[in-house]
Scaffold this motif. Sequence first.
Motif, PDB file in Angstrom:
ATOM      1  N   ALA A  30      18.780   4.402 -10.611  1.00  0.00           N
ATOM      2  CA  ALA A  30      18.226   3.167 -11.121  1.00  0.00           C
ATOM      3  C   ALA A  30      17.265   2.305  -9.827  1.00  0.00           C
ATOM      4  N   SER A  31      18.131   1.980  -8.889  1.00  0.00           N
ATOM      5  CA  SER A  31      17.772   1.076  -7.745  1.00  0.00           C
ATOM      6  C   SER A  31      16.563   2.032  -6.995  1.00  0.00           C
ATOM      7  N   VAL A  32      16.799   3.347  -6.793  1.00  0.00           N
ATOM      8  CA  VAL A  32      15.871   4.125  -6.201  1.00  0.00           C
ATOM      9  C   VAL A  32      14.384   4.130  -6.997  1.00  0.00           C
ATOM     10  N   THR A  33      14.640   4.459  -8.382  1.00  0.00           N
ATOM     11  CA  THR A  33      13.431   4.089  -9.170  1.00  0.00           C
ATOM     12  C   THR A  33      12.644   2.913  -8.888  1.00  0.00           C
ATOM     13  N   GLU A  34      13.318   1.750  -9.044  1.00  0.00           N
ATOM     14  CA  GLU A  34      12.859   0.427  -8.901  1.00  0.00           C
ATOM     15  C   GLU A  34      12.331   0.377  -7.468  1.00  0.00           C
ATOM     16  N   LEU A  35      12.954   0.514  -6.377  1.00  0.00           N
ATOM     17  CA  LEU A  35      12.356   0.606  -5.281  1.00  0.00           C
ATOM     18  C   LEU A  35      11.259   1.344  -5.109  1.00  0.00           C
ATOM     19  N   SER A  36      10.919   2.636  -5.627  1.00  0.00           N
ATOM     20  CA  SER A  36       9.796   3.219  -5.622  1.00  0.00           C
ATOM     21  C   SER A  36       8.696   2.463  -6.187  1.00  0.00           C
ATOM     22  N   ARG A  37       8.936   1.623  -7.499  1.00  0.00           N
ATOM     23  CA  ARG A  37       7.855   1.094  -7.980  1.00  0.00           C
ATOM     24  C   ARG A  37       7.475  -0.184  -7.088  1.00  0.00           C
ATOM     25  N   ILE A  38       8.345  -0.734  -6.675  1.00  0.00           N
ATOM     26  CA  ILE A  38       8.307  -1.905  -5.651  1.00  0.00           C
ATOM     27  C   ILE A  38       7.099  -1.511  -4.590  1.00  0.00           C
ATOM     28  N   ARG A  39       7.402  -0.245  -4.117  1.00  0.00           N
ATOM     29  CA  ARG A  39       6.888   0.175  -2.798  1.00  0.00           C
ATOM     30  C   ARG A  39       5.334   0.383  -3.208  1.00  0.00           C
ATOM     31  N   ARG A  40       5.187   1.215  -4.306  1.00  0.00           N
ATOM     32  CA  ARG A  40       4.066   1.339  -4.687  1.00  0.00           C
ATOM     33  C   ARG A  40       3.223   0.152  -5.240  1.00  0.00           C
ATOM     34  N   GLU A  41       3.743  -0.821  -5.803  1.00  0.00           N
ATOM     35  CA  GLU A  41       3.122  -2.089  -5.832  1.00  0.00           C
ATOM     36  C   GLU A  41       2.444  -2.711  -4.724  1.00  0.00           C
ATOM     37  N   THR A  42       3.545  -2.756  -3.881  1.00  0.00           N
ATOM     38  CA  THR A  42       3.233  -3.450  -2.438  1.00  0.00           C
ATOM     39  C   THR A  42       1.833  -2.620  -1.974  1.00  0.00           C
ATOM     40  N   LEU A  43       2.016  -1.358  -2.023  1.00  0.00           N
ATOM     41  CA  LEU A  43       0.763  -0.519  -1.252  1.00  0.00           C
ATOM     42  C   LEU A  43      -0.504  -0.946  -2.063  1.00  0.00           C
ATOM     43  N   ASP A  44      -0.369  -0.941  -3.419  1.00  0.00           N
ATOM     44  CA  ASP A  44      -1.680  -1.284  -4.207  1.00  0.00           C
ATOM     45  C   ASP A  44      -1.957  -2.936  -3.875  1.00  0.00           C
ATOM     46  N   GLU A  45      -1.214  -3.937  -3.514  1.00  0.00           N
ATOM     47  CA  GLU A  45      -1.349  -5.399  -3.189  1.00  0.00           C
ATOM     48  C   GLU A  45      -1.944  -5.532  -1.763  1.00  0.00           C
ATOM     49  N   LEU A  46      -1.416  -4.590  -0.880  1.00  0.00           N
ATOM     50  CA  LEU A  46      -2.128  -4.511   0.452  1.00  0.00           C
ATOM     51  C   LEU A  46      -3.469  -3.892   0.514  1.00  0.00           C
ATOM     52  N   LYS A  47      -3.727  -2.903  -0.328  1.00  0.00           N
ATOM     53  CA  LYS A  47      -4.902  -2.287  -0.702  1.00  0.00           C
ATOM     54  C   LYS A  47      -6.155  -3.281  -0.966  1.00  0.00           C
ATOM     55  N   ASN A  48      -5.506  -4.130  -2.235  1.00  0.00           N
ATOM     56  CA  ASN A  48      -6.647  -4.972  -2.801  1.00  0.00           C
ATOM     57  C   ASN A  48      -6.873  -6.172  -1.805  1.00  0.00           C
ATOM     58  N   GLN A  49      -6.037  -6.432  -0.924  1.00  0.00           N
ATOM     59  CA  GLN A  49      -6.054  -7.490  -0.045  1.00  0.00           C
ATOM     60  C   GLN A  49      -7.104  -7.311   0.878  1.00  0.00           C
ATOM     61  N   GLY A  50      -7.575  -5.699   1.176  1.00  0.00           N
ATOM     62  CA  GLY A  50      -8.592  -5.371   2.130  1.00  0.00           C
ATOM     63  C   GLY A  50      -8.142  -4.752   3.322  1.00  0.00           C
ATOM     64  N   PHE A  51      -6.849  -4.478   3.426  1.00  0.00           N
ATOM     65  CA  PHE A  51      -6.219  -3.700   4.494  1.00  0.00           C
ATOM     66  C   PHE A  51      -6.493  -2.117   4.250  1.00  0.00           C
ATOM     67  N   SER A  52      -6.822  -1.646   5.506  1.00  0.00           N
ATOM     68  CA  SER A  52      -7.416   0.139   5.433  1.00  0.00           C
ATOM     69  C   SER A  52      -5.960   0.721   5.393  1.00  0.00           C
ATOM     70  N   GLN A  53      -6.059   1.919   5.109  1.00  0.00           N
ATOM     71  CA  GLN A  53      -4.903   2.963   4.933  1.00  0.00           C
ATOM     72  C   GLN A  53      -4.216   2.980   6.431  1.00  0.00           C
ATOM     73  N   ALA A  54      -5.011   2.967   7.430  1.00  0.00           N
ATOM     74  CA  ALA A  54      -4.490   2.939   8.863  1.00  0.00           C
ATOM     75  C   ALA A  54      -3.754   1.454   9.243  1.00  0.00           C
ATOM     76  N   GLN A  55      -4.351   0.353   8.857  1.00  0.00           N
ATOM     77  CA  GLN A  55      -3.650  -0.809   8.921  1.00  0.00           C
ATOM     78  C   GLN A  55      -2.300  -0.622   8.295  1.00  0.00           C
ATOM     79  N   ILE A  56      -2.238  -0.359   6.974  1.00  0.00           N
ATOM     80  CA  ILE A  56      -1.068  -0.312   6.104  1.00  0.00           C
ATOM     81  C   ILE A  56       0.049   0.694   6.606  1.00  0.00           C
ATOM     82  N   ALA A  57      -0.425   1.856   7.257  1.00  0.00           N
ATOM     83  CA  ALA A  57       0.512   2.929   7.854  1.00  0.00           C
ATOM     84  C   ALA A  57       1.142   2.348   8.953  1.00  0.00           C
ATOM     85  N   ASP A  58       0.257   1.606  10.064  1.00  0.00           N
ATOM     86  CA  ASP A  58       1.024   1.110  11.116  1.00  0.00           C
ATOM     87  C   ASP A  58       1.858  -0.044  10.705  1.00  0.00           C
ATOM     88  N   GLY A  59       1.496  -0.895   9.673  1.00  0.00           N
ATOM     89  CA  GLY A  59       2.228  -2.020   9.397  1.00  0.00           C
ATOM     90  C   GLY A  59       3.869  -1.661   8.621  1.00  0.00           C
TER      91      GLY A  59
END
Length: 277
Positions: A30-59
Amino acid sequence: MQDEVRKVREIPDLFDRGKTATGLLRDYQASVTELSRIRRETLDELKNQGFSQAQIADGIGLSRGRIGQLATSGPAPERAFFGDDDLVVIVGQKIEEGRGRPVIATETVTAYSRLQVLAASYSLSTTMESVPPPGLANLNRHNLVVLGGPRLFPMVAQMQESDPVLRFEEGTDGKWSVLDTRTGERHRSAREDGQNRDIAYLGRLPRPDGKGTFLVSAGIHPTGTQGGVAYLETALAELYGEIRDKRFSTLVECEFDPDTMNVTRAYRATPVYRHAG
């Protein structure tokens, strides 16, 4: 986590060891599933804030290719609308006319079935608890959904009093309505006038113990309760984007097939009202 695993390995009784290992596996998954959701949501938020895929990968410290894979893996962010683990769904029984025995309305059973399918699409299982009259249910639980309103659950009626905008009221004729205190409009069920429409209160209310919230879909009639679930089937992502895990309420109007009593269309009848707390 590794310390807990070592402790399990050292349990001498084989039955206790197996039981403990099974429980921990469920909790960790259950924790792994929720962490996967949090990670996906975080990636969406970073993308929506204008960060490039390269910047997200580096960060984050991953390759660009891996970031691309993770962007669509794991449960969708709106899964958190229901909570972080499997759902407990409370349904109310009513006294059957003419027979005097408690039953669950067919429309409520359908509402639960629809919620079960919706939850499963987000990797959540559901457990239904049926509560007989007078509707004394334990609301102090995580990941709780209540299908039913003040007529069935007195404690839900009390918690709805915390809603600063939408208020259930019973008329002198015994018929229920919902008053929108901001607009002064009183919403009644068209089903009582012979139309194939009903309404439901959909919201997130505080638990009696003050240690969390629970979701509720409360129809004037059971068709309305089903309508609240039907609305989530098409609007969950949008609604989650508006309110996340905060307290809220809205009214949903629905249309149903009079032969099957299945809701065929559901839509908001009021804005989404955000609550403090």
